[in-house]
Design a protein around this motif. Structure first.
Motif, PDB file in Angstrom:
ATOM      1  N   MET A 193     119.647  43.614 -24.914  1.00 12.75           N
ATOM      2  CA  MET A 193     119.482  44.468 -23.755  1.00 12.75           C
ATOM      3  C   MET A 193     119.792  45.911 -24.154  1.00 12.75           C
ATOM      4  SD  MET A 193     121.294  43.614 -20.151  1.00 12.75           S
ATOM      5  CE  MET A 193     120.404  42.450 -19.157  1.00 12.75           C
ATOM      6  N   PRO A 194     118.900  46.858 -23.809  1.00  8.70           N
ATOM      7  CA  PRO A 194     119.256  48.255 -24.047  1.00  8.70           C
ATOM      8  C   PRO A 194     120.559  48.558 -23.302  1.00  8.70           C
ATOM      9  CG  PRO A 194     116.971  48.062 -23.341  1.00  8.70           C
ATOM     10  CD  PRO A 194     117.595  46.719 -23.162  1.00  8.70           C
ATOM     11  N   VAL A 195     121.395  49.418 -23.883  1.00 10.91           N
ATOM     12  CA  VAL A 195     122.728  49.568 -23.306  1.00 10.91           C
ATOM     13  C   VAL A 195     122.680  50.123 -21.884  1.00 10.91           C
ATOM     14  CG1 VAL A 195     123.874  49.721 -25.523  1.00 10.91           C
ATOM     15  CG2 VAL A 195     123.083  51.806 -24.428  1.00 10.91           C
ATOM     16  N   GLN A 196     121.646  50.923 -21.558  1.00 10.22           N
ATOM     17  CA  GLN A 196     121.610  51.443 -20.181  1.00 10.22           C
ATOM     18  C   GLN A 196     121.371  50.299 -19.182  1.00 10.22           C
ATOM     19  OE1 GLN A 196     118.599  54.376 -20.453  1.00 10.22           O
ATOM     20  NE2 GLN A 196     116.875  52.958 -20.348  1.00 10.22           N
ATOM     21  N   PRO A 255     118.476  54.040 -24.221  1.00  5.53           N
ATOM     22  CA  PRO A 255     117.485  53.012 -24.583  1.00  5.53           C
ATOM     23  C   PRO A 255     117.857  52.207 -25.823  1.00  5.53           C
ATOM     24  CG  PRO A 255     116.520  55.228 -24.428  1.00  5.53           C
ATOM     25  CD  PRO A 255     117.993  55.386 -24.487  1.00  5.53           C
ATOM     26  N   ARG A 256     118.967  52.562 -26.464  1.00  4.92           N
ATOM     27  CA  ARG A 256     119.282  51.863 -27.716  1.00  4.92           C
ATOM     28  C   ARG A 256     119.864  50.482 -27.470  1.00  4.92           C
ATOM     29  NH1 ARG A 256     121.902  56.097 -31.947  1.00  4.92           N
ATOM     30  NH2 ARG A 256     120.548  57.862 -31.479  1.00  4.92           N
ATOM     31  N   TYR A 257     119.755  49.682 -28.517  1.00  2.00           N
ATOM     32  CA  TYR A 257     120.365  48.353 -28.486  1.00  2.00           C
ATOM     33  C   TYR A 257     121.759  48.441 -29.093  1.00  2.00           C
ATOM     34  CZ  TYR A 257     116.073  46.289 -26.956  1.00  2.00           C
ATOM     35  OH  TYR A 257     114.995  45.952 -26.192  1.00  2.00           O
ATOM     36  N   VAL A 290     111.584  53.330 -23.507  1.00  2.00           N
ATOM     37  CA  VAL A 290     112.375  52.211 -23.992  1.00  2.00           C
ATOM     38  C   VAL A 290     111.448  51.214 -24.668  1.00  2.00           C
ATOM     39  CG1 VAL A 290     113.947  50.360 -23.365  1.00  2.00           C
ATOM     40  CG2 VAL A 290     113.975  52.510 -22.106  1.00  2.00           C
ATOM     41  N   ARG A 291     111.723  50.958 -25.933  1.00  2.57           N
ATOM     42  CA  ARG A 291     110.952  49.907 -26.582  1.00  2.57           C
ATOM     43  C   ARG A 291     111.736  48.618 -26.406  1.00  2.57           C
ATOM     44  NH1 ARG A 291     110.277  50.222 -32.807  1.00  2.57           N
ATOM     45  NH2 ARG A 291     108.508  51.593 -32.567  1.00  2.57           N
TER      46      ARG A 291
END
Lengths: 302, 350
Positions: free
Chosen positions: B125-128, B165-167, A24-25
């Protein structure tokens, strides 16, 4: 592959189990990545770093004692008897005084901003998130400070409390707190009404957890950007206070104070007189450009 | 009990009242908002005396025009907006009552999916992490919450290693709404309030998400309160339908009955406003004229009378009652024409 296919794919769960830990970046990492590609910010950031290092290691770097006076060697030009930048109106080594002066100027630039971020930022987040009475109480109090021009307010507070570094820091902090508070309050109240705060509340999170996880991350950006632009303002205001005799007191070496005491010699030694001003100029423009670069790098949002 | 509404046996350790006990009973719920600059004591009657019952395992669709109080109703049910008066009974326990369940406990069992998939996810925040946030603040460890979040992302059809991990700005609208659903499900709720959850999506994505919702409801034994202004969507997903007008319930009944034999003139007009794919069924006359009246000063008597083709003196004089409601097959409408004793000239024709 369609989402439905993934949902029903026989190996979906197993695939997840065997998948490597996801990398995670984070937000700050992506900011750092952007910054590492911004050469202008990097160069000026390096200059800022050099200025800071010079200030920290001043005793090792200064060729002379910054307080040592010489009646015969006053206002000498560059290179005179081993003084690289000449001497000031009391015969003290200019370079040594500039190096030591950087210490005080940086403290006067950074300390009030740091204090304002802590106090003003906290008040702003509280006011923005609490709303209603708390917001009105905090923000209207801040508006009282807003009514004065910043330099006038700093002069007034310093004048009332007397000179000195400590009082100077306090007066500059009081100048910056209202502005900082307003930035934090605006950012907080914008975030506060978004659905994800409501969703967080619906998931049973307390106010503290919501502020920590959902508000601060979104408020820190604008606050940090604004704070970085205030550093150069603070250095200038501190120099202004010293110039007026309200900040640092002689014989302490401070750029603003040096500018003030050297101004009488402006017709005798214009170059020497300009040197503290050049130091202030370089420091504040570097902080400004770095602040601009950081602002651009932090503006990741869509 | 009709076959269409027959719910398979419900097994849940948290089920206190048994399958006959409704999931949620709402009685005379009111929430008025004060408005500044509209005269002294002016209030918007966003939710004005709403009563209904939500059974376990069903989907209750809530329809109505914009501004009729649908979203306020959703927020009041979760106590995100405090109700002024009225009673909420969740699985036999009164909400926020001394001997009932607390609001915090209610929020652990009832979750909400919001309409705006953009503003309902933290952009930083990353969606997870957004999905894991709920379990985390409810006492689970960070790693456990994240593991749970990844499992749930799989359930909503998103590969956790790709999407976790995506935004939010790196996801499409449909994917974001899946994340929102995952966030709600991470709390392992028994009931989910879907506030216009598919309204912002385009039609193909909307269908995918609707199917996902049905699938999740079946596998996770969920109860839905599905709020939408889209009648076709409501018809597709709902077992029963509640029609709202200006903060009040005007009609309530099984979806098939409401859509085939609407009793309230407002429901009839809403149904008439749907676009038909059949060119021969096109109508030129608008089914409803005018805007809904201001909820600040609603009309006396029946609130729909200003736009109703059948309005008579009695409609102005008296507010119609939602007829006697007895069980989930009951189909009732708040209209004087439904009540032979009301004195309306068309009363009893249905």
């Amino acid at each position: 592959m369609s989402d439905q296919a993934i949902l029903s794919a026989p190996g979906a769960a197993a695939e997840y189990d065997s998948a490597p830990a996801t990398k995670v970046r984070g937000y700050w990492q992506s900011v750092a990545y952007r910054l590492s590609h911004d050469w202008i910010t990097l160069i000026f950031g390096a200059v800022v770093l050099v200025i800071i290092l010079i200030a920290v290691f001043a005793p090792l770097l200064a060729p002379f004692d910054p307080y040592a006076q010489s009646i015969v060697g006053r206002l000498k030009p560059m290179g005179w008897r081993g003084h690289p930048l000449g001497t000031d109106e009391l015969g003290r080594d200019m370079l040594s005084r500039l190096i030591y002066g950087g210490r005080i100027s940086l403290i006067m630039g950074l300390a009030p901003v740091a204090i304002a971020v802590m106090i003003g930022g906290t008040l702003g987040v509280i006011g923005g998130f609490a709303g209603k009475v708390a917001n009105t109480a905090i923000m209207r109090t801040m508006d009282v400070f807003y009514a004065f021009p910043s330099i006038l307010l700093a002069v007034a507070i310093s004048g009332a409390m007397g000179g000195g570094i400590f009082n100077g820091i306090i007066s500059l902090s009081l100048v910056f707190i209202p502005a900082m508070c307003r930035v934090a309050e605006t950012a907080t109240s914008q975030v506060k009404n978004l659905d994800y705060i409501e969703a967080a509340r619906a998931s049973g999170a307390g106010t503290f957890a919501i502020i920590r996880h959902h508000v601060l991350g979104n408020v820190l950006g604008p606050v940090f950007i604004y704070a970085s632009s205030l550093v150069s303002v603070s250095i200038l205001l501190a120099s202004g206070l010293s110039f007026l005799g309200l900040g640092v007191q002689p014989p302490e070496p401070d750029w603003g104070l040096m500018l003030s005491t050297l101004r009488q010699s402006i017709y005798v030694d214009p170059l020497g007189c300009a040197m503290p001003g050049i130091a202030i100029f370089i420091t504040s423009i570097c902080f400004n450009l770095v602040s601009d670069g950081v602002r651009a790098a932090m503006d990741v949002r869509i | 009990m009709s076959a269409a509404l027959d719910i398979k046996p419900y097994v849940d350790v948290r089920d206190r009242g048994g399958s006959a006990q409704p999931m949620l009973i709402v009685r005379d719920l009111k929430r008025h908002f004060r408005v500044k600059g509209a005269g002294k004591g002016a209030v918007v009657r966003a939710v004005d005396g709403i009563s209904f019952t939500l059974f376990k395992g069903e989907t209750l669709g809530v329809v109505g025009e914009s501004g009729c109080g649908k979203s306020t109703l959703a927020r009041v049910l979760l106590h995100l907006v405090e109700p002024d008066s009225g009673e909420l009974v969740f699985d036999g326990d009164a909400v926020a009552a001394p001997d009932g369940i607390s609001v915090a406990e209610l929020r652990r069992q009832v979750q909400m999916v919001f309409q705006d998939s953009y503003s309902s996810l933290n952009p930083r925040m990353p969606v997870q992490d957004s999905v894991a946030f709920g379990p985390m603040v409810n006492g689970r460890s960070k790693s456990e919450s994240r593991r749970l979040a990844q499992e749930i992302l799989i359930k909503v059809g998103l590969r956790p290693d790709l999407f976790g991990p995506r935004y939010p700005h790196e996801l499409s609208g449909g994917q974001k709404q899946r994340v929102n659903i995952a966030r709600a499900l991470a709390m392992n709720p028994r009931m989910v309030i879907l506030d216009e959850a598919v309204s912002a999506l385009d039609k193909s994505v909307e269908a995918q998400v609707l199917n996902l919702l049905r699938e999740l409801k079946r596998t996770l034994n969920l109860t839905y309160l599905f709020i939408s202004h889209d009648l076709n969507v409501v018809r597709y997903i709902s077992d029963r339908v509640l029609v709202m007008y200006l903060g009040q319930v005007v009609e309530l009944g099984p979806a098939s009955l409401v859509f085939s034999e609407a009793r309230h003139p407002y429901t009839q007009a809403l149904l008439g406003s749907r676009l038909s794919m059949d060119a021969r069924q096109r109508v030129d006359a608008p089914p409803l004229v005018g805007d809904p009246p201001s909820p600040i000063n609603p009309p006396s008597g029946c609130r729909f009378r200003t736009r109703c083709p059948n309005a008579e003196g009695v409609c102005e004089a008296k507010m119609p009652e939602l007829g006697a409601w007895d069980g989930r097959d009951s189909h009732v409408a708040a209209c004087h024409m439904q009540d032979p004793a009301s004195g309306h000239s068309k009363a009893g024709l249905h």
